[in-house]
Design a protein around this motif. Structure first.
Motif, short mmCIF file in Angstrom:
data_model
loop_
_atom_site.label_atom_id
_atom_site.label_comp_id
_atom_site.label_asym_id
_atom_site.label_seq_id
_atom_site.Cartn_x
_atom_site.Cartn_y
_atom_site.Cartn_z
N GLU A 20 -9.68 34.53 24.76
CA GLU A 20 -8.58 33.69 25.57
C GLU A 20 -8.12 32.30 24.66
O GLU A 20 -6.92 32.10 24.65
N LYS A 21 -9.19 31.74 23.97
CA LYS A 21 -8.84 30.45 23.50
C LYS A 21 -7.98 30.92 22.06
O LYS A 21 -7.07 30.19 21.68
N PHE A 25 -4.12 30.11 20.96
CA PHE A 25 -4.10 29.20 19.74
C PHE A 25 -2.69 30.05 18.90
O PHE A 25 -1.67 29.58 18.58
N TYR A 26 -2.78 31.43 19.15
CA TYR A 26 -1.73 32.43 18.27
C TYR A 26 -0.37 32.24 18.95
O TYR A 26 0.50 31.96 18.46
N ASP A 27 -0.58 32.17 20.68
CA ASP A 27 0.83 31.92 20.99
C ASP A 27 1.57 30.51 20.93
O ASP A 27 2.54 30.53 20.69
N PRO A 43 -11.24 45.34 24.31
CA PRO A 43 -10.00 44.86 24.69
C PRO A 43 -9.43 43.95 23.53
O PRO A 43 -10.06 43.82 22.56
N MET A 44 -8.06 44.39 23.54
CA MET A 44 -7.37 43.57 22.26
C MET A 44 -6.23 42.75 22.89
O MET A 44 -5.46 43.30 23.97
N ALA A 45 -5.99 41.81 22.12
CA ALA A 45 -4.55 40.98 22.21
C ALA A 45 -3.68 41.46 21.26
O ALA A 45 -3.69 41.33 20.09
N TYR A 61 -9.37 40.82 18.71
CA TYR A 61 -10.34 41.48 19.27
C TYR A 61 -11.66 40.66 19.36
O TYR A 61 -12.04 39.85 18.32
N PRO A 62 -12.44 40.74 20.31
CA PRO A 62 -13.60 40.07 20.28
C PRO A 62 -14.53 40.70 19.42
O PRO A 62 -14.89 41.85 19.57
#
Length: 124
Positions: A20-21, A25-27, A43-45, A61-62
């Motif tokens: 989430e952090k 950051f990348y957003d 899960p992947m962003a 990814y975590p």
């Protein structure tokens, strides 16, 4: 005969300790909106791209960040079994079995300097 794919790079992945952090950051840095995808083993962003058909992108990814940097995925010139054999014959190290995804499959390896690389084969 040498293989020359349309794109040599097909994907990148960045392991992060706090998903989430890292999304925030990348957003903020890229002025974008990463989206969560739960279709894989983790899960992947996903980093968005304007060309959803042929665009090259990647995900967060975590995971434990590597001492050798992020993983870049390269297009395998043929099937994964043949590519795996060439990795080992050239002195690299294969680190995983084939990992299936909806769009194909890949495996992880290390190059001569310990860099994490993935070799991806798209579904035909």
């Amino acid at each position: 005969m040498p293989v020359h794919p349309q794109h040599t790079v097909c994907w990148f992945e960045i392991p992060v300790s706090d998903l989430e952090k890292s999304i925030a950051f990348y957003d903020a840095v890229l002025d974008t909106n990463l989206t969560i995808d739960n279709n894989g083993p983790n899960p992947m962003a996903m980093f968005p791209t304007s060309d959803t058909t042929n665009g090259i992108s990647g995900h967060l990814y975590p995971g434990t960040p590597s001492e050798h940097g992020s993983t870049i995925h390269l297009v395998a010139p043929d099937d994964l079994a043949a590519t795996r054999k060439r990795v080992e014959a050239a002195g690299g190290k294969v680190e995983s079995p084939d990992i299936p995804l909806p769009s194909g499959a890949f495996f992880y390896a290390r190059d001569l300097d310990g860099n994490s690389i993935g070799f991806f084969q798209f579904n035909s």
